[in-house]
Enzyme design. Structure first.
Site, PDB file in Angstrom:
ATOM      1  N   ARG A 106      69.439  38.710  56.807  1.00 53.77           N
ATOM      2  CA  ARG A 106      69.106  38.867  55.387  1.00 53.77           C
ATOM      3  C   ARG A 106      70.351  38.438  54.617  1.00 53.77           C
ATOM      4  NH1 ARG A 106      65.264  42.186  52.622  1.00 53.77           N
ATOM      5  NH2 ARG A 106      65.969  42.849  50.562  1.00 53.77           N
TER       6      ARG A 106
ATOM      7  N   HIS B  80      61.302  34.233  51.368  1.00 58.34           N
ATOM      8  CA  HIS B  80      61.106  35.571  51.922  1.00 58.34           C
ATOM      9  C   HIS B  80      59.804  35.582  52.747  1.00 58.34           C
ATOM     10  CE1 HIS B  80      61.713  39.667  52.637  1.00 58.34           C
ATOM     11  NE2 HIS B  80      61.592  40.181  51.430  1.00 58.34           N
TER      12      HIS B  80
ATOM     13  N   ASP C 201      57.117  41.035  41.046  1.00 58.96           N
ATOM     14  CA  ASP C 201      58.296  41.410  41.836  1.00 58.96           C
ATOM     15  C   ASP C 201      59.391  41.787  40.845  1.00 58.96           C
ATOM     16  OD1 ASP C 201      60.038  41.766  43.958  1.00 58.96           O
ATOM     17  OD2 ASP C 201      60.505  39.643  44.174  1.00 58.96           O
TER      18      ASP C 201
ATOM     19  N   ARG D  70      54.846  45.641  56.459  1.00 55.58           N
ATOM     20  CA  ARG D  70      56.073  44.936  56.796  1.00 55.58           C
ATOM     21  C   ARG D  70      56.449  45.195  58.250  1.00 55.58           C
ATOM     22  NH1 ARG D  70      59.863  43.587  53.037  1.00 55.58           N
ATOM     23  NH2 ARG D  70      60.962  42.824  54.863  1.00 55.58           N
TER      24      ARG D  70
END
Length: 356
Positions: free
Chosen positions: A143, A170, A265, A332
């Protein structure tokens, strides 16, 4: 590690067969075909590098693992004896927890490294880091700030590299979004997605993949906050190729009109804190509310990858029955598990292939 496999399609008159690295599992779905899928050893840097069938396969594996591990309580030590390097230049809740607990749940050992533990490209070059990590672990999830750092890491590593987030992409978030919508609607084809917010990395990942599922995409961003022109061109080309609708506007209600899914977002990503006041002014009128939903399609739903601020979406929408954000957050875990299993093993899903 930056390479692509060729995949083959052929038709026949038997049940549909999925072949993964020499292993076959039969299932019934649609017209009989045979699909050869090879993901083991691949990098996962961007959905642009994955075909529609490959992305669908990852979602199939995610559904399979969720059913077997969560609902049937099966123990699947598919990653036993394997280890994962987790490099985090940016803090995280969902990415860290989903990856660390998911890898451990499958029998593997995750190793978490922050900027206090590793100085990627500073005290040690990315090339040297990639070679050291390749000699000690089986995969890397990073990340980072720069997509170019990920690409160099993947180029120099001899093990799979997974994009846990970069400033320009992403992809693991979008897998979770699509699994959530697949579970809710039963199919993705024909859905219209409405993005209302910043032209950021999450939107980039949607733009490089939505058309591959036959989904339309309507995007509203303030002037000056549009998505990358290169990504926009790719999205336009995909729209033509897959026969979907795609457009950009500065009007949130135009983007929301007739949409099945409203998505937003954060307006202020990590590293953009100094731009906060400027961004808050620019995004006036972009908050998603029930008024936004009035122009959407009946039965509309809402997604946000979290963490969320009230100026982006009000409480009435965020905590409403239309909101899928907490299912999205849980997914996720199942989708990153699917990525890790597919890149590191020869596993074939046992669950019947979902309708996409």
């Amino acid at each position: 590690m930056l390479f692509n496999f060729r995949f083959l399609y052929s038709s026949g008159n038997a049940n549909k067969i999925h072949m993964h690295l020499g292993r076959c599992v039969r299932y019934r779905f649609g017209d009989p075909t045979e699909i050869c899928m090879q993901l083991k050893g691949r990098d996962f840097l961007t959905l642009q590098n994955y075909t529609a069938d490959e992305i669908k396969y990852l979602l199939w594996v995610a559904s399979d693992l969720k059913e077997r591990v969560k609902h049937k309580k099966e123990y699947l030590p598919l990653l036993q004896g394997k280890s994962l390097t987790m490099i985090f230049e940016k803090r995280s809740t969902r990415t860290r927890l989903s990856t660390e607990t998911g890898f451990a749940l499958l029998g593997g050992h995750p190793c978490f490294l922050t900027t206090q533990d590793i100085h990627l490209g500073i005290n040690e070059s990315i090339t040297d880091t990639a070679r050291v990590l390749s000699s000690m672990t089986d995969a890397i999830l990073a990340r980072v700030y720069k997509q170019t750092d990920l690409e160099l890491l993947a180029q120099e590593a001899s093990i799979p590299v997974i994009n846990g987030l970069s400033d320009s992409d992403h992809p693991i978030q979008i897998l979770a979004d699509y699994l959530t919508l697949q579970e809710h609607y039963g199919s993705l084809k024909g859905l219209t997605l409405s993005w209302i917010g910043d032209g950021n990395n999450v939107l980039n990942a949607i733009m490089m993949s939505a058309s591959k599922f036959g989904m339309n995409l309507q995007v509203a961003t303030p002037k000056g906050f549009e998505p990358d022109p290169t990504i926009t061109k790719i999205a336009e080309e995909y729209s033509v190729k897959y026969g979907t609708k795609f457009f950009l506007t500065t009007d949130p209600l135009e983007a929301a009109n007739g949409a099945n899914v409203l998505i937003t977002d954060t307006w202020i990503s990590m590293g953009q804190e100094e731009e906060k006041q400027e961004r808050l002014r620019a995004f006036q009128g972009y908050q998603i509310t029930m008024q936004t939903g009035k122009v959407a399609s009946p039965g509309w739903t809402f997604l946000h990858c979290l963490p969320r601020k009230p100026e982006e979406v009000d409480d009435e929408v965020f905590y409403s029955p239309q909101s899928l954000v907490f299912k999205e957050a849980e997914n996720r875990k199942w989708t990153i598990m699917a990525v890790m299993v597919s890149l590191l093993t020869d596993y074939s899903p046992q669950l019947q292939r979902p309708v996409f």
